[in-house]
Design an enzyme around this catalytic site. Structure first.
Site, PDB file in Angstrom:
ATOM      1  N   TYR A   1     -35.740  18.080  16.482  1.00 51.97           N
ATOM      2  CA  TYR A   1     -36.912  18.094  15.409  1.00 51.97           C
ATOM      3  C   TYR A   1     -36.233  19.142  14.529  1.00 51.97           C
ATOM      4  O   TYR A   1     -36.221  18.862  13.332  1.00 51.97           O
ATOM      5  CB  TYR A   1     -38.143  18.659  16.210  1.00 51.97           C
ATOM      6  CG  TYR A   1     -39.125  18.913  14.912  1.00 51.97           C
ATOM      7  CD1 TYR A   1     -39.412  20.027  14.524  1.00 51.97           C
ATOM      8  CD2 TYR A   1     -39.681  17.488  14.219  1.00 51.97           C
ATOM      9  CE1 TYR A   1     -40.439  20.027  13.327  1.00 51.97           C
ATOM     10  CE2 TYR A   1     -40.534  17.735  13.329  1.00 51.97           C
ATOM     11  CZ  TYR A   1     -40.863  18.990  12.896  1.00 51.97           C
ATOM     12  OH  TYR A   1     -41.823  19.057  11.706  1.00 51.97           O
TER      13      TYR A   1
ATOM     14  N   PHE B   1     -26.818  33.036  -1.433  1.00 52.18           N
ATOM     15  CA  PHE B   1     -27.806  31.955  -1.127  1.00 52.18           C
ATOM     16  C   PHE B   1     -27.990  31.320   0.440  1.00 52.18           C
ATOM     17  O   PHE B   1     -29.226  31.443   0.715  1.00 52.18           O
ATOM     18  CB  PHE B   1     -27.361  30.554  -1.902  1.00 52.18           C
ATOM     19  CG  PHE B   1     -28.109  29.454  -1.690  1.00 52.18           C
ATOM     20  CD1 PHE B   1     -27.665  28.559  -0.874  1.00 52.18           C
ATOM     21  CD2 PHE B   1     -29.568  29.173  -2.117  1.00 52.18           C
ATOM     22  CE1 PHE B   1     -28.096  27.295  -0.472  1.00 52.18           C
ATOM     23  CE2 PHE B   1     -30.066  27.921  -1.623  1.00 52.18           C
ATOM     24  CZ  PHE B   1     -29.645  27.246  -1.073  1.00 52.18           C
TER      25      PHE B   1
ATOM     26  N   ARG C   1     -42.665  32.820  14.552  1.00 53.21           N
ATOM     27  CA  ARG C   1     -43.142  33.795  13.687  1.00 53.21           C
ATOM     28  C   ARG C   1     -44.700  33.230  13.265  1.00 53.21           C
ATOM     29  O   ARG C   1     -45.586  33.820  13.587  1.00 53.21           O
ATOM     30  CB  ARG C   1     -42.529  33.902  12.327  1.00 53.21           C
ATOM     31  CG  ARG C   1     -43.199  35.059  11.458  1.00 53.21           C
ATOM     32  CD  ARG C   1     -42.776  34.896  10.058  1.00 53.21           C
ATOM     33  NE  ARG C   1     -42.972  33.654   9.410  1.00 53.21           N
ATOM     34  CZ  ARG C   1     -42.519  33.134   8.261  1.00 53.21           C
ATOM     35  NH1 ARG C   1     -41.494  33.901   7.499  1.00 53.21           N
ATOM     36  NH2 ARG C   1     -42.863  31.968   8.043  1.00 53.21           N
TER      37      ARG C   1
ATOM     38  N   ARG D   1     -50.195  21.424  14.890  1.00 52.84           N
ATOM     39  CA  ARG D   1     -48.993  20.785  15.155  1.00 52.84           C
ATOM     40  C   ARG D   1     -47.924  22.012  15.751  1.00 52.84           C
ATOM     41  O   ARG D   1     -47.755  22.808  14.977  1.00 52.84           O
ATOM     42  CB  ARG D   1     -48.484  19.936  14.005  1.00 52.84           C
ATOM     43  CG  ARG D   1     -48.995  18.825  13.863  1.00 52.84           C
ATOM     44  CD  ARG D   1     -48.181  17.985  12.948  1.00 52.84           C
ATOM     45  NE  ARG D   1     -46.787  17.323  13.898  1.00 52.84           N
ATOM     46  CZ  ARG D   1     -45.781  16.892  13.115  1.00 52.84           C
ATOM     47  NH1 ARG D   1     -45.743  16.898  12.077  1.00 52.84           N
ATOM     48  NH2 ARG D   1     -44.745  16.399  14.068  1.00 52.84           N
TER      49      ARG D   1
HETATM   50  O1  LIG Z   1     -44.682  24.102   4.820  1.00 52.44           O
HETATM   51  C1  LIG Z   1     -44.022  24.992   4.669  1.00 52.44           C
HETATM   52  O2  LIG Z   1     -44.247  26.069   3.893  1.00 52.44           O
HETATM   53  C2  LIG Z   1     -42.767  25.452   5.739  1.00 52.44           C
HETATM   54  O3  LIG Z   1     -42.372  23.817   5.898  1.00 52.44           O
HETATM   55  C3  LIG Z   1     -41.692  24.132   7.326  1.00 52.44           C
HETATM   56  C4  LIG Z   1     -42.235  22.948   8.169  1.00 52.44           C
HETATM   57  O4  LIG Z   1     -43.310  22.260   7.708  1.00 52.44           O
HETATM   58  O5  LIG Z   1     -41.812  22.840   9.422  1.00 52.44           O
HETATM   59  C5  LIG Z   1     -40.090  23.737   7.016  1.00 52.44           C
HETATM   60  O6  LIG Z   1     -40.016  22.599   6.115  1.00 52.44           O
HETATM   61  C6  LIG Z   1     -38.611  21.990   6.655  1.00 52.44           C
HETATM   62  C7  LIG Z   1     -38.705  20.510   5.925  1.00 52.44           C
HETATM   63  C8  LIG Z   1     -38.444  20.841   4.330  1.00 52.44           C
HETATM   64  C9  LIG Z   1     -37.196  21.516   3.975  1.00 52.44           C
HETATM   65  C10 LIG Z   1     -37.587  22.091   2.447  1.00 52.44           C
HETATM   66  C11 LIG Z   1     -36.337  23.088   2.092  1.00 52.44           C
HETATM   67  C12 LIG Z   1     -36.084  24.243   2.486  1.00 52.44           C
HETATM   68  C13 LIG Z   1     -35.059  24.996   2.100  1.00 52.44           C
HETATM   69  C14 LIG Z   1     -34.302  24.667   1.328  1.00 52.44           C
HETATM   70  C15 LIG Z   1     -33.167  25.448   0.888  1.00 52.44           C
HETATM   71  C16 LIG Z   1     -32.102  24.885  -0.022  1.00 52.44           C
HETATM   72  C17 LIG Z   1     -32.211  23.607  -0.280  1.00 52.44           C
HETATM   73  C18 LIG Z   1     -33.259  22.748  -0.103  1.00 52.44           C
HETATM   74  C19 LIG Z   1     -34.270  23.349   0.735  1.00 52.44           C
HETATM   75  C20 LIG Z   1     -35.362  22.520   1.518  1.00 52.44           C
HETATM   76  C21 LIG Z   1     -39.496  24.833   6.304  1.00 52.44           C
HETATM   77  O7  LIG Z   1     -39.643  24.853   4.783  1.00 52.44           O
HETATM   78  N1  LIG Z   1     -38.637  25.612   7.046  1.00 52.44           N
HETATM   79  C22 LIG Z   1     -38.231  26.606   6.450  1.00 52.44           C
HETATM   80  C23 LIG Z   1     -36.589  26.635   7.109  1.00 52.44           C
HETATM   81  C24 LIG Z   1     -35.977  25.297   6.479  1.00 52.44           C
HETATM   82  C25 LIG Z   1     -34.459  25.915   6.274  1.00 52.44           C
HETATM   83  C26 LIG Z   1     -33.833  25.108   5.361  1.00 52.44           C
HETATM   84  C27 LIG Z   1     -32.266  25.490   5.227  1.00 52.44           C
HETATM   85  C28 LIG Z   1     -31.425  24.975   5.951  1.00 52.44           C
HETATM   86  C29 LIG Z   1     -29.999  25.520   5.830  1.00 52.44           C
HETATM   87  C30 LIG Z   1     -29.603  26.212   4.908  1.00 52.44           C
HETATM   88  C31 LIG Z   1     -28.319  26.752   4.614  1.00 52.44           C
HETATM   89  C32 LIG Z   1     -27.849  27.258   3.783  1.00 52.44           C
HETATM   90  C33 LIG Z   1     -28.783  27.705   2.716  1.00 52.44           C
HETATM   91  C34 LIG Z   1     -30.313  27.314   2.911  1.00 52.44           C
HETATM   92  C35 LIG Z   1     -30.557  26.557   4.040  1.00 52.44           C
HETATM   93  C36 LIG Z   1     -32.023  26.234   4.169  1.00 52.44           C
HETATM   94 MG   LIG Z   2     -43.193  20.283   8.292  1.00 50.92          MG
END
Ligand SMILES: O=C(O)CO[C@@H](C(=O)O)[C@@H](OCCCCCc1ccc2ccccc2c1)C(=O)NCCCCCc1ccc2ccccc2c1
Ligand SMILES: [Mg+2]
Ligand SMILES: [Mg+2]
Length: 343
Positions: A141, A261, A188, A201
């Site tokens: 997931y 970043f 968290r 969820r």
């Molecule tokens: O609803 C909420 O507030 C939180 O939602 C969480 C969920 O629903 O599980 C969940 O939603 C996930 C699906 C949408 C992802 C959106 C996203 C996040 C960060 C980014 C960073 C850079 C570019 C694009 C990106 C896209 C969420 O936001 N979780 C926070 C952690 C996501 C980490 C993403 C990530 C992964 C690898 C990376 C590597 C390098 C730099 C940044 C990185 C960032």
């Molecule tokens: Mg989500």
């Protein structure tokens, strides 16, 4: 705050980013010029997709096809759909502006964003009906919702020419970067998520919590505090599995802004895990790092040296907590010690 671009669609994107992304807006806006627009769109497209996934008022028979089709719909000028609340609903209402900017991006960036969006949407759809039972389900997931963000980010870094071609195929290490961040959030946000209306969820795997309590809800009842802390510490040790791979990913980066970043969210994550370890507050309220501390790490994380220092500091903090926790366990003759349990 940065002045907004003149072009109205781009202005919407940069105006919306800070409203829907708490922490990522700052690090995205610090990316080099050529990558910034691509990452702004990458973030907003996936945040819109996640807004659909998270919206529990959308019926499953509508949500599943929408998640699968989202990457194609995101390339249709003027398309949008109602989902989410507050600033997330605003993002959806203004989504046609995101699509406009998306369609003007360099073709090679579009391809990466479309591929990640397609795979993430399909993965989210798979988990709408299936619960997370095993640690493998949990890793899968998190791969879909965050590991793929790392994979796509690495492909964008390589495509920009600012990082070496090795990052175009660094799927394993990129995946660990995402899992470390996503698992930290899932740990968290235990209380916030389990209290979610209309339906919570949860993504904590039964393979872990099932060793300590008979239902995930039991963790938040004070009479189960000792078992809850064991479970929490187990979840944190599982998340820490990814930390060494994250360090290995970052040591190969060459561009200063790209390094920051990547590194700043990772430092925030290990700091959060250190704060949460053996901390009953996780089951009582929101565990937030002090603003001053986050600002400090935003400012100071600028090299492999300061990154490793931060990881070492939080590693030491985790060891201290684990040591005091073990002693407490040893004193309590009625319970087997952690060593016997782990033995
Ligand atoms: O609803 C909420 O507030 C939180 O939602 C969480 C969920 O629903 O599980 C969940 O939603 C996930 C699906 C949408 C992802 C959106 C996203 C996040 C960060 C980014 C960073 C850079 C570019 C694009 C990106 C896209 C969420 O936001 N979780 C926070 C952690 C996501 C980490 C993403 C990530 C992964 C690898 C990376 C590597 C390098 C730099 C940044 C990185 C960032
Ligand atoms: Mg989500
Ligand atoms: Mg979400």
């Amino acid at each position: 705050t940065k002045k907004l671009p003149k072009q109205p669609d781009l202005a919407f994107c940069y105006g919306t980013l800070p409203k829907v992304s708490r922490s990522f807006a700052i690090v995205i806006q610090q990316l080099p010029e050529g990558l910034r627009d691509a990452f702004c769109v990458f973030y907003l497209v996936l945040r819109a997709l996640d807004t659909v996934e998270d919206d529990m008022s959308i019926p499953i028979d509508k949500k599943v096809p929408l998640l699968h089709a989202f990457h194609n719909l995101s390339q249709q000028r003027g398309w949008t759909t109602k989902a989410g609340v507050a600033e997330y609903a605003d993002l959806m209402a203004g989504y046609p502006a995101v699509i406009q900017v998306y369609l003007q991006l360099d073709q090679q960036y579009c391809k990466v964003i479309d591929d990640v969006c397609r795979r993430m949407g399909a993965g989210m759809a798979d988990f709408i009906t299936d619960d997370v039972i095993t640690v493998d389900d949990y890793d899968l997931y998190c791969h879909y919702v965050a590991g793929l963000v790392g994979v796509g980010s690495s492909q964008l870094f390589a495509a920009s020419g600012l990082e070496s071609e090795q990052y175009a195929a660094a799927d394993e290490l990129s995946n660990h970067m995402g899992l470390f961040l996503q698992k930290t959030n899932i740990i968290r946000d235990y209380l916030e998520d389990i209290m979610e209306e209309p339906a919570p969820r949860m993504f904590w795997p039964r393979e872990i919590w099932g060793k300590y309590v008979s239902s995930l809800d039991d963790l938040r009842h004070p009479q189960n505090e000792a078992a809850a802390l064991h479970c929490l510490n187990h979840m944190i040790c599982d998340a820490l599995r990814h930390a060494p791979h994250s360090l290995e990913y970052m040591v190969g980066l060459r561009n200063y802004q790209i390094f920051r970043f990547c590194a700043i969210p990772q430092v925030m994550a290990i700091a959060t895990l250190a704060l949460c370890y053996n901390n009953p507050a996780v089951f009582r309220g929101k565990v937030k790092m002090r603003r001053g501390q986050t600002a400090k790490y935003m400012m100071e994380t600028d090299s492999m040296q300061t990154l490793l220092e931060a990881f070492m500091d939080f590693g030491t903090m985790l060891c201290k907590k684990a040591k005091s926790h073990r002693i407490a366990m040893a004193k309590d003759p009625t319970r087997e010690t952690v060593v016997e349990r782990l033995g």
